[in-house]
Design an enzyme around this catalytic site. Structure first.
Site, PDB file in Angstrom:
ATOM      1  CG  ASP A  21     -46.139  21.711 -26.399  1.00 20.04           C
ATOM      2  OD1 ASP A  21     -45.928  22.173 -25.260  1.00 20.04           O
ATOM      3  OD2 ASP A  21     -46.701  20.617 -26.596  1.00 20.04           O
TER       4      ASP A  21
ATOM      5  CB  SER B 126     -44.874  17.773 -26.946  1.00 25.66           C
ATOM      6  OG  SER B 126     -45.063  18.840 -27.865  1.00 25.66           O
TER       7      SER B 126
ATOM      8  CG  ASN C 222     -42.881  13.655 -31.608  1.00 27.45           C
ATOM      9  OD1 ASN C 222     -42.820  13.357 -30.422  1.00 27.45           O
ATOM     10  ND2 ASN C 222     -42.359  12.889 -32.564  1.00 27.45           N
TER      11      ASN C 222
ATOM     12  CD1 TRP D  35     -48.369  16.631 -33.237  1.00 26.91           C
ATOM     13  CD2 TRP D  35     -50.022  17.344 -34.561  1.00 26.91           C
ATOM     14  NE1 TRP D  35     -49.352  17.155 -32.431  1.00 26.91           N
ATOM     15  CE2 TRP D  35     -50.391  17.592 -33.216  1.00 26.91           C
ATOM     16  CE3 TRP D  35     -50.907  17.705 -35.565  1.00 26.91           C
ATOM     17  CZ2 TRP D  35     -51.597  18.186 -32.866  1.00 26.91           C
ATOM     18  CZ3 TRP D  35     -52.123  18.305 -35.219  1.00 26.91           C
ATOM     19  CH2 TRP D  35     -52.450  18.544 -33.884  1.00 26.91           C
TER      20      TRP D  35
ATOM     21  CE1 TYR E 121     -49.094  17.277 -27.599  1.00 30.35           C
ATOM     22  CE2 TYR E 121     -50.518  16.194 -29.197  1.00 30.35           C
ATOM     23  CZ  TYR E 121     -49.322  16.801 -28.875  1.00 30.35           C
ATOM     24  OH  TYR E 121     -48.342  16.923 -29.836  1.00 30.35           O
TER      25      TYR E 121
ATOM     26  CG  ASP F 226     -46.183  22.551 -21.098  1.00 33.62           C
ATOM     27  OD1 ASP F 226     -46.034  22.900 -22.285  1.00 33.62           O
ATOM     28  OD2 ASP F 226     -46.936  21.633 -20.740  1.00 33.62           O
TER      29      ASP F 226
ATOM     30  CB  THR G 209     -49.605  24.273 -20.080  1.00 37.35           C
ATOM     31  OG1 THR G 209     -49.312  22.926 -20.451  1.00 37.35           O
ATOM     32  CG2 THR G 209     -50.658  24.292 -18.993  1.00 37.35           C
TER      33      THR G 209
END
Length: 465
Positions: A168, A171, A173, A175, A211, A353, A356
């Site tokens: 992505d 963003s 981070n 996780w 998000y 992005d 998306t």
């Protein structure tokens, strides 16, 4: 008479004395013979033992002499053979009428090559020919899920725990579901188990990120994170404890791999690509994404780190570059947008992005596009049309060059709740700038994200379907 008696007594006494003396001599002789016999036995036993020891010693000495003689003969034979071979090698190999000679090369039979030798040799070659061996790079295969999600494999921990993640660029981070996540979205996905990793390091700081389709909360941790054959030790990531939202329940991914700039990272966490660059995991500080279309492709392209050699996906490595205008998202200036021959937008800020699936446009641009392609807008910001409808090509102008997407590629097939298949426009409404270029755009252009030069590059691909 008396005199006779005295003489007789004297004779008897003398006889007794002589007899006793004789008996003493006999006894003494017998005692001496006994001593001699016992002494002889001891001498014989001692002599026997000494004889056996001498015999063993003599045999051992003979064996040593024989072995020494064998070794000496072996050394002489080897020396003679070596001299013959050396002489044969050093003598020119000249045949009748030939004008060449073969000279021997030195060889050390017991030489052991070490990593230091290899590094020294690489340094020597790099200095001689002016290039670098530090060209570490790697590629991860993307999987395409209905042209809506692109995922790849990532591992965390030692030994490796594998996860499916979305790369992505919107963003920053990383996780994955944590061991204590009880949300429905965590139940059908792989959970990270820190107790099973020898390289896990506790952080404990709380984490939360929102998000457009849901939010997650959890705690930060550190461990070795690997992707595309590359590994970054002590990478900070989040273990989720809650994943609300229906998207995470039905999603094909376990977590998110953020590829944006550090400035938009929650808790200002240093990103994976930043650590790859600072720790020389990759020599070229950039990554590239090439997506394939089709909607049913199990091989959806590739995510490459440290390289932009994308000819296998784009057909060429001819990139159009434009500078990043704001280091957070991958943002740049989109000069114009055309639908057919009609210009629907002038200069606008845009973001690439990969997380998306659609393209978003401000309301004014969105309405102009819908008017040209003749679709029916809905209250949810979608525009429906018949799948057989023909629409003109789209052109996005970047750095003076038109990046063209065929009109039929700007339609996405969807199934309604009633089971009907319709098509919607790949462009959806989002009030205000910037324009967001998601997978519907990236599918047609291998995109390079160059951190070293803070620029974005686009190479048109011929493989998008």
């Amino acid at each position: 008479m008396r005199c006779r008696i005295l003489v007789l007594c004297a004779i008897i006494c003398l006889f007794v004395i002589l007899t006793e003396a004789r008996q003493r001599r006999v006894n003494h002789s017998a005692y001496r013979r006994s001593l001699a016999v016992r002494s002889g036995h001891r001498i014989e036993l001692r002599s026997a033992r000494q004889g056996r020891r001498l015999a063993v010693r003599a045999r051992n000495q003979r064996k040593r002499r024989l072995n020494a003689a064998k070794r000496s003969r072996r050394r002489r034979n080897l020396a003679i053979k070596s001299n013959r071979e050396t002489k044969a090698k050093t003598e020119p190999n000249v045949s009748s009428g030939s004008t060449y000679a073969a000279l021997p090369l030195d060889f050390q039979p017991n030489f052991v090559r070490t990593t230091d030798h290899l590094r020294s040799e690489k340094v020597f070659l790099a200095n001689r020919y002016g290039f670098s061996f530090a060209t570490t790079s790697g590629a991860a295969t993307l999987a395409n899920h209905g042209n809506m999600q692109y995922t790849c494999k990532m591992n965390i921990g030692t030994p490796k725990q594998m996860f499916t993640v979305i790369p992505d660029t919107g963003s920053s981070n990383i996780w994955v579901p944590g061991p204590h996540c009880k949300s429905e979205g965590c139940q059908n996905h792989k959970k990270y188990r820190p107790a099973k990793s020898s390289t896990y390091a506790r952080n404990g700081k709380s984490f939360a990120i929102t998000y457009g389709s849901g939010s997650v909360t959890g705690v930060l941790a550190k461990d070795t994170v690997g992707i595309a054959g590359l590994a970054v030790p002590n990478q900070t990531f989040a273990m989720t404890t809650k994943e609300p939202g229906s998207l995470f329940v039905t999603s094909k991914f376990d977590g998110i791999l953020g590829l944006g700039y550090q400035s938009i990272a929650v808790d200002n966490v240093k990103t994976l690509v930043q650590n790859m660059c600072s720790e020389d995991v990759i020599s070229s500080c950039k990554f590239a994404i090439c997506m394939k279309g089709g909607g049913t492709s199990s091989r959806g392209g590739a995510l490459m780190f440290g390289s932009s050699s994308t000819s296998a996906y784009s057909g060429s490595n001819s990139y159009t570059y434009t500078p990043v205008t704001k280091q957070g998202y991958w943002q740049f200036t989109l000069q114009d947008i055309y639908v057919g021959s009609t210009k629907v937008a002038g200069s606008a800020q845009a973001i690439v992005d990969s997380g998306t699936s659609l393209i978003t446009a401000p309301t004014a641009i969105y309405n102009k596009i819908n008017e040209i392609i003749g679709c029916t807008a809905t209250s949810s910001g979608e525009c429906w049309m018949k799948c057989a409808k023909k629409i003109p090509d789209f052109a996005f102008v970047v750095a003076g060059k038109k990046l063209v997407v065929k009109g039929n590629k700007m339609k996405l097939k969807v199934r309604t709740k009633r089971g009907k298949t319709v098509c919607i426009s790949a462009v959806t409404e989002m009030p205000g700038e910037p324009v967001i270029l998601g997978d519907a755009f990236i599918r047609h252009f291998c995109t390079e994200f160059d951190l070293a030069n803070n620029r974005i590059g686009f190479a048109a691909t011929t493989s998008a379907t």
